[in-house]
Motif scaffolding. Structure first.
Motif, short mmCIF file in Angstrom:
data_model
loop_
_atom_site.label_atom_id
_atom_site.label_comp_id
_atom_site.label_asym_id
_atom_site.label_seq_id
_atom_site.Cartn_x
_atom_site.Cartn_y
_atom_site.Cartn_z
N LEU A 183 0.80 -1.10 0.30
CA LEU A 183 0.04 -0.30 -0.19
C LEU A 183 0.84 0.90 -0.22
O LEU A 183 0.15 2.48 -0.97
CB LEU A 183 -0.75 -0.11 1.09
N LEU A 209 -9.40 3.67 0.33
CA LEU A 209 -8.95 2.36 -0.16
C LEU A 209 -10.84 2.47 -0.18
O LEU A 209 -11.53 2.11 0.26
CB LEU A 209 -8.57 1.16 1.02
N ASP A 238 -13.11 -0.54 1.58
CA ASP A 238 -13.74 -0.35 3.31
C ASP A 238 -14.78 1.21 2.72
O ASP A 238 -13.81 1.96 2.26
CB ASP A 238 -12.31 0.79 3.67
N ARG A 295 -5.26 -7.60 11.09
CA ARG A 295 -6.19 -7.21 9.84
C ARG A 295 -5.76 -5.87 9.70
O ARG A 295 -6.21 -5.35 8.70
CB ARG A 295 -7.38 -7.76 9.94
N TYR A 296 -5.15 -4.62 11.00
CA TYR A 296 -5.08 -3.90 10.93
C TYR A 296 -3.82 -2.81 11.26
O TYR A 296 -3.09 -3.85 11.94
CB TYR A 296 -6.53 -3.35 11.44
N GLY A 297 -3.46 -1.69 10.58
CA GLY A 297 -2.75 -1.11 11.44
C GLY A 297 -3.57 -0.73 12.86
O GLY A 297 -4.07 -0.10 12.99
N GLU A 346 1.91 -2.15 11.95
CA GLU A 346 0.71 -2.39 11.17
C GLU A 346 0.54 -3.93 10.91
O GLU A 346 1.69 -5.10 11.86
CB GLU A 346 1.43 -2.80 9.39
N LYS A 347 -0.39 -4.76 11.74
CA LYS A 347 -0.98 -5.74 11.23
C LYS A 347 -0.18 -6.66 12.81
O LYS A 347 -0.07 -7.69 12.39
CB LYS A 347 -1.02 -6.42 10.47
N ILE A 385 -8.79 2.32 9.66
CA ILE A 385 -9.58 1.66 8.03
C ILE A 385 -9.66 2.95 7.21
O ILE A 385 -8.85 3.21 7.22
CB ILE A 385 -11.62 1.51 8.39
N GLY A 386 -9.82 2.04 5.94
CA GLY A 386 -9.18 2.66 5.13
C GLY A 386 -9.65 4.16 5.03
O GLY A 386 -10.14 4.57 3.41
N TYR A 428 -7.80 8.12 5.12
CA TYR A 428 -6.57 8.77 5.30
C TYR A 428 -6.03 10.49 4.80
O TYR A 428 -6.71 10.32 3.91
CB TYR A 428 -5.29 8.49 5.15
N GLN A 472 4.88 -0.80 3.40
CA GLN A 472 3.76 -0.39 3.53
C GLN A 472 3.44 1.15 4.03
O GLN A 472 4.19 2.29 4.71
CB GLN A 472 3.54 -0.74 5.94
C1 G1P Z 1 -4.41 -1.73 4.34
C2 G1P Z 1 -3.44 -1.59 5.77
C3 G1P Z 1 -4.09 -1.01 6.93
C4 G1P Z 1 -5.72 -0.92 7.15
C5 G1P Z 1 -6.54 -1.57 6.90
C6 G1P Z 1 -7.80 -1.11 6.52
O1 G1P Z 1 -4.72 -3.45 4.76
O2 G1P Z 1 -2.31 -1.26 5.51
O3 G1P Z 1 -3.30 -0.58 8.19
O4 G1P Z 1 -6.08 -0.60 8.68
O5 G1P Z 1 -6.46 -1.85 5.59
O6 G1P Z 1 -8.72 -1.94 5.69
P1 G1P Z 1 -4.28 -4.50 4.21
O7 G1P Z 1 -6.25 -4.58 4.18
O8 G1P Z 1 -4.41 -3.60 3.25
O9 G1P Z 1 -4.21 -5.36 3.84
#
Ligand code: G1P
Length: 292
Positions: free
Chosen positions: A112, A132, A135, A171-173, A192-193, A206-207, A209, A231
């Motif tokens: 990303l 993103l 989301d 799954r998230y930051g 991250e994750k 979430i996506g 920013y 990342q």
């Molecule tokens: C990405 C980001 C993550 C964020 C997430 C939100 O992860 O790297 O930090 O919390 O989107 O949806 P991905 O879902 O692409 O693995």
């Protein structure tokens, strides 16, 4: 001094492996929720926040996205000839104006952060948004508009956050939270994750920013993080102390449309929020729920 957020970056280079076979030949961002593709919701949300320039970071096999935001003269002419005035007006109403849309290729799937770095020349030296499209947020005020209003007085980086079950932190930051002021939480750390047992909290990004352009200096170093990828989270973490940095607890419900169940939930929630669909759909839902 803060500047108006004029540009939004949409990373749309991903392969959509979680949604095969639907996404083998079709970009995952074209999956429809009710009757609009995911990317269309993201574009409308950005526009509602005052965005004037839409920057899509694409890859091979994503030409449907370019076509979606382009004029389609044969379709327009056919609608006009058949007297479908309302449909034609609806189509033209969201069409971006000339020069408002840019596409840049992400040559390799390096993460990303790398996708956002690909937009550096198009963003330039001003704060910008990243959305993103996986989301999807159902809310009274579109999520990015809520964020732009919250960002104006504080500037710097602002990321949309929500509490997730601890078993989902991977799954998230995830934030190390500092002082809380209404919907704003000071960001003291970001990882991250993380594994559930190592996560500093359950407050997760979430996506959505809003980022200061100095992020590009960090992304340019192209350091690898979680999963061997470049990342966005790691570059943002380096900015703690450099720029104001807040998590923003948005009003609304977020759906993970990159996940099959999340996608189905979004379809139901968005259908029930549509006055033209809900009365026809709700009886079926009630019947199906009654059978459970
Ligand atoms: C990405 C980001 C993550 C964020 C997430 C939100 O992860 O790297 O930090 O919390 O989107 O949806 P991905 O879902 O692409 O693995």
């Amino acid at each position: 001094m803060t500047t108006k957020i004029r540009k939004a970056v949409f990373p749309v280079g991903g392969l959509g492996t979680r949604f095969l076979p639907a996404t083998k030949a079709m970009p995952k961002e074209m999956l429809p929720v009710v009757d609009k593709p995911l990317i269309h919701y993201a574009m409308e949300e950005a526009r509602a926040a005052g965005i004037e320039h839409f920057i899509f970071v694409t890859s091979r096999g994503k030409t449907a996205l370019e076509d979606h935001f382009d004029r389609h003269f044969e379709l327009e002419e056919t609608l006009a000839r058949r007297g479908k005035k309302a449909e034609l007006e609806a189509l033209l109403s969201w069409q971006p104006a000339m020069g408002q849309v840019s596409f840049v290729r992400q040559p390799e799937a390096l993460g990303l952060g790398h996708a956002v770095l690909c937009a550096k020349e198009l963003v330039g030296n001003e704060p910008f948004a990243v959305l993103l499209p996986d989301d999807l947020v159902l809310s009274k005020t579109p999520c990015l508009a809520q964020m732009a209003a919250a960002h104006a007085p504080v500037g710097g980086n602002l990321v949309a956050v929500m509490d997730v079950p601890r078993e989902h932190t991977q799954r998230y930051g995830v934030l190390t939270p500092g002082a809380v002021d209404g919907a704003l939480t000071e960001v003291k750390g970001l990882v991250e994750k993380p594994k559930p047992e190592e996560a500093p909290s359950t407050l997760s990004v979430i996506g959505r920013y809003i980022l200061a352009p100095s992020i590009f200096g960090h992304l340019e170093r192209q350091e690898r993080g979680a999963g061997g990828e470049i990342q966005l989270t790691d570059a943002m973490a380096k900015m703690i102390g450099e720029v104001p940095f807040h998590g923003f607890t948005f009003e609304g419900r977020r759906f993970d449309c990159g996940d099959k169940v999340g996608f189905l939930e979004a379809n139901v929630a968005f259908a029930l929020a549509r006055p033209d669909i809900a009365p026809k759909f709700a009886p079926f839902l009630a019947e199906a729920a009654g059978k459970l």
